[in-house]
Design a protein around this motif. Structure first.
Motif, short mmCIF file in Angstrom:
data_model
loop_
_atom_site.label_atom_id
_atom_site.label_comp_id
_atom_site.label_asym_id
_atom_site.label_seq_id
_atom_site.Cartn_x
_atom_site.Cartn_y
_atom_site.Cartn_z
N LEU A 179 -24.91 -72.22 51.86
CA LEU A 179 -26.23 -71.98 51.29
C LEU A 179 -26.29 -73.16 52.58
O LEU A 179 -27.78 -72.74 52.31
N LEU A 180 -25.65 -73.81 53.37
CA LEU A 180 -25.88 -74.21 54.59
C LEU A 180 -26.75 -73.57 56.03
O LEU A 180 -27.27 -73.46 56.34
N SER A 181 -25.70 -72.93 55.31
CA SER A 181 -26.39 -71.26 56.94
C SER A 181 -27.20 -70.66 56.73
O SER A 181 -28.45 -69.99 56.99
N MET A 182 -27.27 -70.57 55.05
CA MET A 182 -28.98 -69.85 54.83
C MET A 182 -30.44 -71.30 55.26
O MET A 182 -30.88 -70.41 55.26
N ASP A 183 -30.06 -72.38 54.59
CA ASP A 183 -30.37 -73.53 54.60
C ASP A 183 -30.60 -73.30 56.41
O ASP A 183 -32.17 -73.72 56.90
N SER A 184 -30.35 -73.29 57.58
CA SER A 184 -30.70 -73.25 58.56
C SER A 184 -31.77 -71.72 58.88
O SER A 184 -32.42 -71.89 59.81
N THR A 185 -31.13 -71.52 57.80
CA THR A 185 -31.75 -69.45 58.78
C THR A 185 -33.54 -69.58 57.73
O THR A 185 -34.28 -69.83 58.00
N LEU A 186 -33.74 -70.57 56.82
CA LEU A 186 -34.65 -70.59 55.67
C LEU A 186 -36.27 -71.75 56.37
O LEU A 186 -37.17 -70.87 56.56
N ARG A 187 -35.50 -72.26 57.44
CA ARG A 187 -36.22 -72.68 57.88
C ARG A 187 -36.72 -72.16 60.10
O ARG A 187 -38.02 -72.90 59.66
N SER A 188 -36.37 -71.58 59.57
CA SER A 188 -36.68 -70.95 61.20
C SER A 188 -37.11 -69.76 61.15
O SER A 188 -37.69 -69.26 61.63
N ASN A 189 -37.07 -68.81 59.82
CA ASN A 189 -37.64 -67.19 59.96
C ASN A 189 -38.61 -67.08 58.30
O ASN A 189 -37.70 -67.35 57.49
N LEU A 190 -39.57 -67.83 58.28
CA LEU A 190 -40.26 -67.11 57.35
C LEU A 190 -40.11 -66.09 56.96
O LEU A 190 -40.29 -66.54 55.42
N SER A 191 -39.48 -65.33 57.26
CA SER A 191 -39.53 -64.02 55.89
C SER A 191 -38.22 -64.16 54.94
O SER A 191 -37.66 -62.85 55.19
N VAL A 192 -37.25 -65.08 55.29
CA VAL A 192 -36.21 -65.48 54.24
C VAL A 192 -36.97 -66.31 54.23
O VAL A 192 -37.51 -67.11 54.34
N GLY A 193 -36.68 -65.96 52.65
CA GLY A 193 -36.95 -67.13 51.45
C GLY A 193 -35.86 -67.65 49.88
O GLY A 193 -35.77 -66.03 49.52
N MET A 194 -36.32 -68.55 49.18
CA MET A 194 -35.63 -68.56 48.09
C MET A 194 -37.03 -67.64 47.24
O MET A 194 -37.60 -67.09 47.36
N PRO A 195 -36.02 -68.03 45.76
CA PRO A 195 -34.59 -67.91 45.61
C PRO A 195 -33.78 -67.32 46.09
O PRO A 195 -34.12 -66.28 46.60
N LEU A 196 -32.55 -68.08 45.74
CA LEU A 196 -31.47 -67.07 46.41
C LEU A 196 -30.17 -67.50 45.27
O LEU A 196 -30.08 -67.27 44.16
N ASP A 197 -29.12 -65.99 45.73
CA ASP A 197 -28.77 -65.09 44.89
C ASP A 197 -26.71 -65.40 45.31
O ASP A 197 -26.70 -65.09 46.38
N LEU A 198 -26.13 -66.10 44.68
CA LEU A 198 -25.02 -66.23 44.77
C LEU A 198 -23.81 -66.33 44.02
O LEU A 198 -24.16 -66.35 42.72
#
Lengths: 241, 241
Positions: A179-198
């Protein structure tokens, strides 16, 4: 773009995917990129996808058709294949076939399509296996030395995984790490977005032990994200040059 | 590959570059990627380079030739240009010209060459300016909203900059931030390598206030890197899901 990550740990496997699909920057949609094939207690196959939506949707649909086919055999159905290596082969062949078919259609427009997948699988009595399947159908497998695999926009979220994930990481810590790895990615790349599936697959359970969809406004994710930002800034302050 | 980063802060500007150059994975060398043009107290222009070494070396050599030319004018010499915008234009035009010349040579081998630069510059009485110059010669400029610019392998080191850098960041913190950003990049991309070159340009000094080369075995860099790893792991442990 997409970001998906999978971990292979002594205690089990964890997958996380985003849901953003875009055709250009002005056409954004939400599509699930995580799929489960399950005979609880006997066999679990969870996979995440990155790349062209037409390739991944068609591949998943044909894998399902092959399972439902009354003439399904060990060579065609991932729910009958005798080993998880064979499962990876079937998925890889299907992905490669579909990709080539769609690539051919697109070639008239001088375009091309591609996709890749992460597959987490275990059958009763067998080991857990985590594969990254390439567009050409070949694949690699997570090992003790490198217990995580990523597809899509993998760079922003890699430093945290490099630092905190090893085979002995607990499932709770693994969930936090992805989730923290995803959080860093969400902040830096607009083309990655919520919601998430875990999803979490406990070792030898041969079922999806836990699924969680994390919506855009999810309180616990937001609090974790804020706490991590604060912790990073505090850590930054403490470090001396 | 390369990683270079530049910060434009209220207190001054900071540049950091690595020194690894590679032609394929089996041909690795060390080349300085940071260059200074200075008339202390009057004008400082520091730049870092990424991309094809033949393009960047030739561009720098021609910029120097143009400075040393007895017939140098405001339109040809970056040490005579009346504004820093004009400096960026001269560098951009030179980069673009050299790139096109080399590209043409390489086209016979179906290859191409490219390069980009970060330029930090100030003249007496003028503002500090930080530019990112693209291979085509056009450029963008750092602003209050986005006070840092990166070239080369920029993704691994971006999350830390996003979180801790703003225009009010002190020069000491800025130095720490770029070094931690580089540390994340060094861990994840083999084609970025030590030694590092760091420079600090204090506001209105119009000179390079501090230069530092950080060698592979540098104790303070290693200690900072270890402390940051530990701090990240501690922060990770403290975060609750």
């Amino acid at each position: 773009m997409t970001y998906c990550v999978g971990l292979l740990l002594n205690a089990g496997m964890v997958l996380l995917s985003d849901t953003r699909t875009n055709a250009g920057l002005d056409n954004i949609a939400t599509y699930r990129k995580m799929f489960h094939f399950e005979e609880p207690g006997e066999r679990v196959i969870s996979l995440t996808t990155a790349g062209s939506l037409s390739v991944t949707q068609t591949t998943i649909a044909r894998l399902r058709e092959a399972i439902d086919d009354p003439d399904a055999t060990e060579a065609t159905s991932i729910m009958k294949a005798p080993t998880m290596l064979k499962v990876a082969l079937i998925i890889g062949d299907m992905l490669s076939t579909v990709r080539q078919e769609i690539d051919e259609k697109l070639s008239t427009m001088k375009q091309s399509a591609s996709a890749s997948m992460i597959v987490a699988a275990q059958r009763r009595g067998g080991p857990m296996r985590l594969f990254l399947i390439y567009p050409e159908g070949n694949f690699i497998e997570a090992t003790e030395d490198t217990p995580f695999l990523q597809i899509g926009e993998h760079k922003y979220g890699k430093p945290i995984l490099d630092r905190v994930v090893n085979p002995n990481t607990s499932l709770a810590d693994a969930e936090k790490a992805v989730l923290l790895s995803m959080d860093s990615t969400l902040r830096s790349n607009l083309s990655v977005g919520m919601p998430l599936d875990l999803c979490v697959i406990e070792k030898d359970a041969c079922r999806v032990s836990r699924k969680r969809r994390i919506e855009a406004g999810d309180d616990s994710f937001r609090l974790m994200s804020e706490a991590w930002s604060k912790a990073l800034r505090d850590a930054f302050t403490q470090i001396t040059l």
